[in-house]
Design a protein around this motif. Structure first.
Motif, mmCIF file in Angstrom:
data_model
loop_
_atom_site.group_PDB
_atom_site.id
_atom_site.type_symbol
_atom_site.label_atom_id
_atom_site.label_comp_id
_atom_site.label_asym_id
_atom_site.label_seq_id
_atom_site.Cartn_x
_atom_site.Cartn_y
_atom_site.Cartn_z
ATOM 1 N N GLY A 271 15.370 -5.089 -16.075
ATOM 2 C CA GLY A 271 16.069 -5.531 -14.872
ATOM 3 C C GLY A 271 17.267 -6.409 -15.155
ATOM 4 N N PHE B 231 2.508 -4.323 -11.133
ATOM 5 C CA PHE B 231 2.765 -5.747 -11.320
ATOM 6 C C PHE B 231 1.660 -6.413 -12.122
ATOM 7 C CE2 PHE B 231 1.699 -10.040 -9.874
ATOM 8 C CZ PHE B 231 2.864 -10.723 -10.194
ATOM 9 N N ASP C 267 4.902 -3.187 -7.253
ATOM 10 C CA ASP C 267 5.262 -2.517 -8.497
ATOM 11 C C ASP C 267 6.680 -2.923 -8.880
ATOM 12 O OD1 ASP C 267 2.855 -1.116 -8.648
ATOM 13 O OD2 ASP C 267 3.640 0.540 -7.443
ATOM 14 N N PHE C 268 6.953 -2.878 -10.172
ATOM 15 C CA PHE C 268 8.309 -3.061 -10.656
ATOM 16 C C PHE C 268 8.975 -1.691 -10.730
ATOM 17 C CE2 PHE C 268 6.387 -6.895 -12.705
ATOM 18 C CZ PHE C 268 7.187 -7.844 -12.077
ATOM 19 N N TYR D 145 8.528 -10.406 -15.893
ATOM 20 C CA TYR D 145 9.229 -9.283 -15.299
ATOM 21 C C TYR D 145 9.860 -8.449 -16.405
ATOM 22 C CZ TYR D 145 13.202 -12.434 -15.930
ATOM 23 O OH TYR D 145 14.130 -13.292 -16.455
ATOM 24 N N THR E 24 8.009 3.272 -12.425
ATOM 25 C CA THR E 24 7.447 2.053 -11.853
ATOM 26 C C THR E 24 6.377 1.499 -12.794
ATOM 27 O OG1 THR E 24 5.747 3.247 -10.604
ATOM 28 C CG2 THR E 24 7.852 2.800 -9.473
#
Length: 265
Positions: free
Chosen positions: A192, A55, A44-45, A188, A52
């Motif tokens: 982030g 992915f 998971d991100f 992604y 979360t």
């Protein structure tokens, strides 16, 4: 133009789908990629605030949004630079078919193929367990994919018009758009990134805005919540079209320079 466009479009689509290279590039490659993503089950991100994202859901939806534009741009870079190097447009100019009609048929054929690929990839993502909210907003996915595809095709023509050879065009395309591919929010979450970069990406990176809007439509969000991103995406489409119109000339075809030959006595 209309009289010749339809038969040219039909012929282009037939050639497109009968090509083994096309089948490998547009069908086998994405299926292999999705199969690989689906193998990643325990990832998971993590996002700020403790949230979360699965992915597979994230990557599968990102690919559905971007894969048509990516393949269309790569394909048109090679084809358009080949037309110039081979003098194809110059020969077409002496026939009843205008170069603009020929180019329009090529663009429309790639648009149809790309939208079909988007539907297939989205359906495959759903079949393999991606999180999708089933609302009327899903209808926006195809227009958004069309904006991305036409932007990619226009950028492909711009690159082909500036590069002197097909080899140089392909290398320039890879060099310029590998960072774009990584920063468009496909693989992604942009959350982030550092705050300054994250805020700028949606404006300065082609496809980032349209991919974000596509995700919103899949999540069931009203399209009005993404008005800013949609305007940015349309702005990139306009800019890409202007660059293509300026760089890609139908009559100024470039051929690779021949090396001087030594005369033997």
């Amino acid at each position: 133009m209309t009289a010749h466009l339809r038969p040219l479009l039909v012929a282009s689509l037939k050639m497109f789908y009968r090509s083994r290279d096309t089948v490998l590039f547009w069908i086998i490659s994405p299926l292999l990629a999705f199969g690989t993503y689906a193998l990643v089950q325990e990832l998971d991100f993590g996002l700020p605030g403790g949230q979360t994202i699965d992915f597979f859901s994230f990557v599968a939806i990102g690919n559905a949004a971007f894969i048509g534009a990516h393949f269309a741009q790569d394909g048109i870079v090679g084809a358009a630079s080949g037309y110039r190097a081979g003098g194809v447009l110059k020969r077409i100019a002496v026939t009843p078919i205008s170069p603009r009609t020929f180019i329009a048929a090529q663009v429309l054929a790639r648009l149809v193929a790309a939208l079909a690929a988007t539907l297939v990839m989205l359906a495959l993502a759903i079949a393999l367990g991606a999180d999708v909210t089933y609302t009327a907003n899903l209808a926006w996915t195809l227009p958004l994919a069309a904006v991305a595809v036409l932007t990619g095709v226009s950028l492909g023509f711009a690159i082909a018009g500036r590069a002197p050879t097909p080899e140089a065009a392909n290398q320039l395309n890879i060099a310029l758009f590998t960072p774009v591919f990584m920063l468009a929010g496909v693989f992604y979450p942009l959350a982030g990134l550092p705050d300054l970069v994250r805020d700028a990406v949606v404006y300065v990176v082609p496809f980032a805005a349209v991919v974000e809007t596509f995700r919103g439509a899949v999540d069931g969000q009203p399209i009005t919540d993404y008005a800013r991103q949609l305007l940015v995406a349309l702005g990139w489409l306009t800019l890409a079209f202007a660059l293509a119109a300026r760089a890609y000339r139908f009559t100024d075809e470039r051929r690779p320079r021949e090396k001087p030959r030594l005369a033997l006595r």
